[in-house]
Design a protein around this motif. Structure first.
Motif, short mmCIF file in Angstrom:
data_model
loop_
_atom_site.label_atom_id
_atom_site.label_comp_id
_atom_site.label_asym_id
_atom_site.label_seq_id
_atom_site.Cartn_x
_atom_site.Cartn_y
_atom_site.Cartn_z
N THR A 193 -20.31 24.71 18.95
CA THR A 193 -19.70 25.95 19.45
C THR A 193 -18.18 25.92 19.27
OG1 THR A 193 -21.46 26.19 21.09
CG2 THR A 193 -19.45 27.46 21.44
N THR A 194 -17.58 24.77 19.56
CA THR A 194 -16.13 24.62 19.40
C THR A 194 -15.73 24.77 17.94
OG1 THR A 194 -16.04 23.13 21.30
CG2 THR A 194 -14.16 23.13 19.81
N LEU A 195 -16.50 24.16 17.05
CA LEU A 195 -16.19 24.24 15.62
C LEU A 195 -16.34 25.66 15.10
CD1 LEU A 195 -17.97 21.00 14.33
CD2 LEU A 195 -15.51 21.39 14.43
N GLU A 196 -17.40 26.35 15.52
CA GLU A 196 -17.63 27.70 15.03
C GLU A 196 -16.61 28.68 15.57
OE1 GLU A 196 -21.68 28.57 15.95
OE2 GLU A 196 -22.41 27.70 14.06
N ALA A 197 -16.08 28.38 16.76
CA ALA A 197 -15.03 29.24 17.32
C ALA A 197 -13.67 28.90 16.72
CB ALA A 197 -14.98 29.09 18.84
N GLU A 198 -13.62 27.87 15.85
CA GLU A 198 -12.40 27.44 15.18
C GLU A 198 -11.30 27.09 16.18
OE1 GLU A 198 -11.22 30.20 12.20
OE2 GLU A 198 -13.04 29.94 11.01
N GLN A 199 -11.74 26.52 17.32
CA GLN A 199 -10.78 26.08 18.32
C GLN A 199 -10.33 24.64 18.03
OE1 GLN A 199 -12.87 26.58 21.99
NE2 GLN A 199 -12.80 28.81 21.92
N GLN A 200 -11.05 23.98 17.11
CA GLN A 200 -10.74 22.59 16.81
C GLN A 200 -9.54 22.50 15.87
OE1 GLN A 200 -12.72 19.89 17.92
NE2 GLN A 200 -11.14 18.55 17.14
N GLN A 201 -8.52 21.78 16.29
CA GLN A 201 -7.34 21.57 15.44
C GLN A 201 -7.63 20.41 14.47
OE1 GLN A 201 -4.70 23.58 15.50
NE2 GLN A 201 -5.71 24.77 17.12
N LEU A 202 -7.34 20.62 13.21
CA LEU A 202 -7.71 19.62 12.21
C LEU A 202 -6.81 18.37 12.27
CD1 LEU A 202 -8.73 21.67 9.05
CD2 LEU A 202 -10.15 20.58 10.77
N ASP A 203 -5.56 18.51 12.63
CA ASP A 203 -4.68 17.35 12.79
C ASP A 203 -4.86 16.35 11.63
OD1 ASP A 203 -2.82 15.67 13.91
OD2 ASP A 203 -4.25 14.67 15.24
N LYS A 204 -4.57 16.81 10.43
CA LYS A 204 -4.81 16.01 9.23
C LYS A 204 -3.80 14.88 9.08
CE LYS A 204 -6.78 19.88 6.58
NZ LYS A 204 -6.65 20.68 5.35
N LYS A 205 -4.24 13.82 8.41
CA LYS A 205 -3.35 12.73 8.04
C LYS A 205 -3.88 12.08 6.76
CE LYS A 205 -5.55 9.01 10.68
NZ LYS A 205 -5.34 7.96 11.70
N ARG A 206 -3.05 11.30 6.12
CA ARG A 206 -3.46 10.64 4.88
C ARG A 206 -4.07 9.28 5.21
NH1 ARG A 206 -2.35 11.46 -0.33
NH2 ARG A 206 -0.88 13.11 0.24
N TYR A 207 -5.24 8.99 4.62
CA TYR A 207 -5.88 7.69 4.84
C TYR A 207 -6.82 7.38 3.67
CZ TYR A 207 -10.14 10.19 6.29
OH TYR A 207 -11.25 10.99 6.32
N ARG A 208 -7.32 6.17 3.64
CA ARG A 208 -8.21 5.71 2.56
C ARG A 208 -9.64 6.12 2.87
NH1 ARG A 208 -6.66 0.88 -0.11
NH2 ARG A 208 -8.85 0.69 -0.72
N LEU A 209 -10.20 7.02 2.06
CA LEU A 209 -11.56 7.49 2.27
C LEU A 209 -12.57 6.41 1.95
CD1 LEU A 209 -13.44 9.80 3.02
CD2 LEU A 209 -13.26 10.66 0.68
N ASP A 210 -12.33 5.60 0.91
CA ASP A 210 -13.28 4.55 0.55
C ASP A 210 -13.40 3.52 1.67
OD1 ASP A 210 -11.21 2.16 -0.95
OD2 ASP A 210 -10.51 4.15 -0.38
N THR A 211 -12.29 3.23 2.36
CA THR A 211 -12.33 2.29 3.48
C THR A 211 -13.14 2.87 4.63
OG1 THR A 211 -10.16 1.42 2.87
CG2 THR A 211 -10.92 0.97 5.10
N GLN A 212 -12.99 4.16 4.86
CA GLN A 212 -13.75 4.81 5.93
C GLN A 212 -15.26 4.73 5.66
OE1 GLN A 212 -13.55 9.17 6.29
NE2 GLN A 212 -13.29 8.93 8.52
#
Length: 353
Positions: A193-212
């Motif tokens: 519900t929170t995601l569909e209401a777009e209330q979630q802040q993305l707060d992006k940062k740079r990181y290694r996707l392969d490590t994740q």
């Protein structure tokens, strides 16, 4: 371009209305002239020329008013009928009845026709929303009712005095599992519900996707080792700018599903590579597969295919809906390709930035 087109349409309509007025007035004054000319030719009338012109003008105005009055009398009942039909439709929609269609025979065109069509479109869209709401309530009720029934049944059984300590412990463990399942459904509903209401802040940062992705696989090690699955990683060193926690939910869900629906001694392959301005992650398994019908609806809320239902009792059908929403919030795309009894591949495409 659309603005210029609309102005052109308005100009054409105004020109048409102006032409119609001129046509009516011209006809009225022409008729007045011929009537007075006939009257003067049969009766001797001695009046100044300006009075004769004034009589012609007055008679023309009278005839024009008379024509408009007759037209108004003939047209107004039809206008009243269509306005009454539209008002009745809006009243029904206000009461929750969206099975309305105004002007089924398409008798009205132009601005009136456009207005009627907008009412019909609104009724159709509201009907679809209502159907989704009813389906959502039905699915929530079904998912919650099942663990509640189990909890109530085993709680009642625990009141028996002839139960051994082992039996009591077993029933209590089942109650604990069902309460955990209820909590999971509640958390997922709130998250979606929170995601569909777009209330979630993305707060992006740079990181290694392969490590994740490597960390997710290591966290799932007990599950895939327990089934003796072969895990293959083909991860290109890749950096991404995204919400690390939210994307972690995506990979955990997809990897868990791949492990859960792959029989023992099967294999799961996780790949990561970049091309042009995109990052592609694919998770392939040799599991039970998904039917073509289920592939069309697998990302819908609460949707679970028959095969998946028989294989797991703790799934709520919300996981892939959350995955899809998170990917879309990152301006990405997720697709599935699968063959029944041969396995599935989930492919997630994300932008670099």
């Amino acid at each position: 371009m659309n603005s210029q087109y609309n102005k052109w349409q308005i100009a054409v309509r105004i020109s048409g209305a102006t032409a119609m007025v001129f046509a009516f007035s011209g006809g009225a004054f022409s008729l007045a002239y011929w009537l007075t000319h006939w009257f003067y030719s049969h009766h001797e009338v001695r009046m100044p020329e300006y009075l004769l012109q004034l009589v012609n003008w007055g008679l023309g105005v009278f005839i024009m008013i008379l024509i408009f009055a007759v037209v108004n009398v003939l047209v107004r009942p039809k206008q009243r009928a269509v306005w009454k039909e539209m008002m009745d439709a809006l009243k029904r929609m206000a009461k929750g009845d969206f099975n309305v269609i105004v002007d089924q025979d398409k008798k009205y065109h132009g601005q009136m026709g456009d207005f009627i069509q907008s009412i019909n479109d609104m009724a159709h869209e509201l009907k679809q929303v209502e159907l989704l709401r009813q389906e959502f309530i039905s699915n929530v009720s079904h998912e919650i009712q099942s663990p509640l029934t189990s909890i109530r049944g085993f709680a009642s059984t625990l009141q028996r005095e002839d139960l051994s300590p082992e039996e009591q412990k077993h029933y209590l463990s089942i109650i604990e599992q069902e309460t955990t399942r209820l909590s999971s459904i509640s958390d997922n509903l709130l998250k979606l519900t929170t995601l569909e209401a777009e209330q979630q802040q993305l707060d992006k940062k740079r990181y290694r996707l392969d490590t994740q992705l490597e960390n997710v696989v290591l966290a799932c090690e007990p599950q895939w080792l327990g089934k003796e699955l072969e895990l293959e990683l083909a991860l290109q060193e890749t950096e991404i700018v995204a919400n690390e926690e939210m994307l972690s939910q995506v990979w955990v869900n997809l990897v868990h599903n791949a492990i859960k629906f792959t029989p023992a001694l099967g294999s799961v392959k996780i790949g990561l590579h970049s091309r042009e301005n995109q990052i592609e992650v694919y998770i392939t398994d040799t599991g039970i597969g998904i039917t073509p019908e289920d592939q069309l609806r697998i990302f819908e809320r609460f949707y679970k295919g028959d095969k998946q239902r028989t294989r797991t009792a703790d799934g709520s059908g919300l996981g892939l809906s959350i995955v899809k929403k998170i990917v879309e919030l990152h301006h990405g795309d997720i697709r599935v390709s699968s063959r029944l009894h041969e396995g599935s591949t989930f492919k997630v495409t994300l932008p670099f930035e």
